[in-house]
Write a protein that holds these residues in place. Structure first.
Motif, short mmCIF file in Angstrom:
data_model
loop_
_atom_site.label_atom_id
_atom_site.label_comp_id
_atom_site.label_asym_id
_atom_site.label_seq_id
_atom_site.Cartn_x
_atom_site.Cartn_y
_atom_site.Cartn_z
N UNK A 108 7.20 -3.84 7.27
CA UNK A 108 6.33 -4.70 8.02
C UNK A 108 5.05 -4.79 7.65
N UNK A 109 4.19 -4.17 8.12
CA UNK A 109 2.76 -4.55 7.86
C UNK A 109 2.15 -4.31 6.69
N UNK A 110 2.56 -3.68 5.75
CA UNK A 110 2.22 -3.58 4.42
C UNK A 110 2.75 -4.84 3.53
N UNK A 111 3.90 -4.98 3.78
CA UNK A 111 4.28 -6.18 3.28
C UNK A 111 3.74 -7.47 3.66
N UNK A 112 3.33 -7.46 5.04
CA UNK A 112 2.62 -8.66 5.53
C UNK A 112 1.24 -8.71 5.19
N UNK A 113 0.56 -7.50 4.67
CA UNK A 113 -0.53 -7.46 4.23
C UNK A 113 -0.94 -8.09 2.88
N UNK A 114 0.13 -7.80 1.89
CA UNK A 114 0.19 -8.39 0.59
C UNK A 114 0.78 -9.84 0.73
N UNK A 115 1.60 -10.26 1.50
CA UNK A 115 2.05 -11.76 1.97
C UNK A 115 0.78 -12.39 2.10
N UNK A 116 -0.09 -11.99 3.03
CA UNK A 116 -1.05 -12.66 3.42
C UNK A 116 -2.14 -12.86 2.25
N UNK A 117 -2.43 -11.91 1.65
CA UNK A 117 -3.40 -11.79 0.61
C UNK A 117 -2.87 -12.88 -0.56
N UNK A 118 -1.68 -12.55 -1.07
CA UNK A 118 -0.96 -13.49 -2.01
C UNK A 118 -1.01 -15.06 -1.45
N UNK A 119 -0.74 -15.45 -0.44
CA UNK A 119 -0.71 -16.70 0.18
C UNK A 119 -2.07 -17.26 0.18
N UNK A 120 -2.95 -16.41 0.25
CA UNK A 120 -4.45 -16.57 0.19
C UNK A 120 -5.07 -17.12 -1.18
N UNK A 121 -4.11 -16.67 -2.17
CA UNK A 121 -4.47 -16.77 -3.87
C UNK A 121 -5.65 -16.06 -3.93
N UNK A 122 -5.71 -14.76 -3.45
CA UNK A 122 -6.85 -13.77 -3.95
C UNK A 122 -6.68 -13.48 -5.52
N UNK A 123 -7.82 -13.54 -6.07
CA UNK A 123 -7.98 -13.62 -7.66
C UNK A 123 -8.82 -12.83 -8.11
N UNK A 124 -9.08 -12.42 -9.23
CA UNK A 124 -9.89 -11.50 -9.97
C UNK A 124 -11.33 -12.15 -9.65
N UNK A 125 -12.26 -11.25 -9.18
CA UNK A 125 -13.68 -11.57 -8.89
C UNK A 125 -13.87 -12.36 -7.61
N UNK A 126 -12.75 -12.65 -6.95
CA UNK A 126 -12.82 -13.48 -5.47
C UNK A 126 -13.88 -12.60 -4.46
N UNK A 127 -14.48 -13.36 -3.69
CA UNK A 127 -15.10 -12.69 -2.40
C UNK A 127 -14.12 -13.17 -1.34
N UNK A 128 -13.96 -12.20 -0.77
CA UNK A 128 -12.56 -12.18 0.34
C UNK A 128 -13.09 -11.59 1.66
N UNK A 129 -12.87 -12.32 2.69
CA UNK A 129 -13.15 -11.78 4.10
C UNK A 129 -11.86 -11.51 4.92
#
Length: 303
Positions: A108-129
Motif C-alpha cells: 500500500x503505502x510505498x507503492x502509493x508514495x511512488x505513484x504519487x511522485x510519478x504522477x507528479x512527474x518528478x524529474x531530475x533537478x526538480x524542487x518538490x514539496x
C-alpha cells in the motif's frame, strides 16, 4: 482494516495457479483479476471483476439499491487467516532478500508514495514539496529523491515527523513557513511538484499555494469534503495540473520491488511500533492522536 498484509499460504482454491502452499506472499489493498480492460492498462485499483474489492472495507447496500443485497468489500488482515479472492493475480511472492516489513509497505503505502511522485512527474533537478508526513508522505520524500529531485521540502505540523523527513534528506518545514521557504528557494516561483498525502482541505490548499505556475499537484490523500479549497479559475490562472486518485498498488508492487531489493533507501525506518493484534485498539488510538512518536504501526496477529 488493515489494507495491506503479508503472510504464508496455508491453503489454495482449486483455480489458483502459480502459487504453492508455504509461499510467503504480500497483498495489495485491492484484489484484481489481471485481465480486464483496467488491469491491462496497469490500473489494477479499478479492476472490473466483481470480486475485485478493497480489503478492510465493507459497504452495506443502500436501501432499494438494485442488484445483490450482499455487502460489498472484503474483510481486512487483522486476523491470523485471510481469504484472498483472485489470488493468482492479486498476491505477489516475496523474495528471500525482502523482509516481511518491507513487503508490507509495498502492498500500500510505498507503492502509493511512488505513484504519487510519478504522477507528479518528478524529474531530475526538480524542487518538490511534500505536504503531510504520515507514512505515505515520508515515503514520498524518498520516492521524490529516487526520481532525482534536487530539493525536497517536507511539510508537517508534527516536529517528530519533520525530524524523520530530515533523516531522509528533506528540508523540514512547519506549514506556516512553507510558502515563503519554497518561494525563496526558487526565485519566487514555488515548487515544481507538490505531493499531497493528507486528504484534508487545508493540506490541498497549501499544496496549491506551494506549486509554481504550470506546476503539478499530485494528491493521494482521500478527500471527503464536498468542495474545493480553490476555484477552477484559480487553477486556470495558475496553469496548474492537478492529479488525484487511488494507487494501482498491485501494478506498482513489482515495479518498486527491485528498488526495495537494492537496499539503497531505508523505507522500513518509518515503522516506529510493532504491536500484537490484541493491542490494535491502542495502536489506532496512538496513530489517530499522534502519540508516543508513532508514524507506522505493524500489527502481528501471532504475538
Amino acid at each position: 482494516m488493515p489494507l495491506q498484509f503479508v503472510g504464508t499460504i496455508e491453503s489454495l482454491g482449486s483455480e489458483v495457479a502459480g502459487l504453492s502452499i508455504g509461499d510467503r506472499v504480500m497483498s495489495p489493498f485491492t484484489a484484481s483479476c489481471g485481465a480486464c480492460f483496467y488491469c491491462s492498462k496497469g490500473l489494477t485499483c479499478r479492476c472490473s471483476h466483481p470480486e475485485a474489492q478493497l480489503f478492510g472495507w465493507i459497504q452495506e447496500p443502500a436501501p432499494g439499491e438494485p442488484g445483490s443485497s450482499r455487502p460489498r468489500g472484503l474483510h481486512g488482515g487483522q486476523a491470523q487467516y485471510v481469504r484472498v479472492p483472485l489470488a493468482s493475480s492479486t498476491l505477489v511472492k516475496v523474495p528471500d532478500d525482502v523482509s516481511d516489513e518491507e513487503a508490507l509497505l509495498l502492498g500500500d503505502i510505498l507503492s502509493t508514495a511512488f505513484f504519487c511522485a510519478e504522477r507528479g512527474g518528478v524529474a531530475e533537478g526538480d524542487t518538490v514539496a511534500v505536504v503531510g508526513l504520515g507514512p505515505v508522505g515520508l515515503l514520498a520524500v524518498l520516492a521524490a529523491r529516487h526520481l532525482g529531485a534536487a530539493r525536497v521540502f517536507a511539510v508537517d505540523g508534527v516536529p517528530g515527523r519533520r525530524a524523520q523527513a530530515a533523516k531522509f534528506g528533506a528540508e523540514p518545514l512547519a506549514p506556516e513557513d512553507a510558502a515563503a521557504a519554497a518561494a525563496a528557494a526558487t526565485g519566487g516561483r514555488g515548487a515544481d511538484v507538490v505531493l499531497e498525502a493528507v486528504g484534508a482541505g487545508g493540506a490541498l490548499a497549501l499544496a496549491f499555494d506551494l506549486v509554481r505556475p504550470a506546476g503539478v499537484v499530485s494528491s493521494v490523500g482521500v478527500h471527503t469534503a464536498a468542495g474545493w479549497p480553490f476555484t477552477p479559475v484559480d487553477a486556470y490562472n495558475k496553469n496548474a495540473t492537478l492529479r488525484f486518485g487511488r494507487c494501482p498498488a498491485r501494478a506498482y508492487m513489482e515495479r518498486v520491488l527491485p528498488i526495495v531489493q537494492s537496499k539503497k533507501w531505508p523505507f522500513a525506518d518509518i515503522i516506529t511500533h510493532r504491536m500484537s493484534l490484541r493491542e490494535g485498539v491502542r495502536a489506532y488510538d496512538m496513530f489517530e492522536r499522534r502519540k508516543e512518536g508513532v508514524i507506522k504501526v505493524v500489527l502481528d496477529p501471532w504475538r
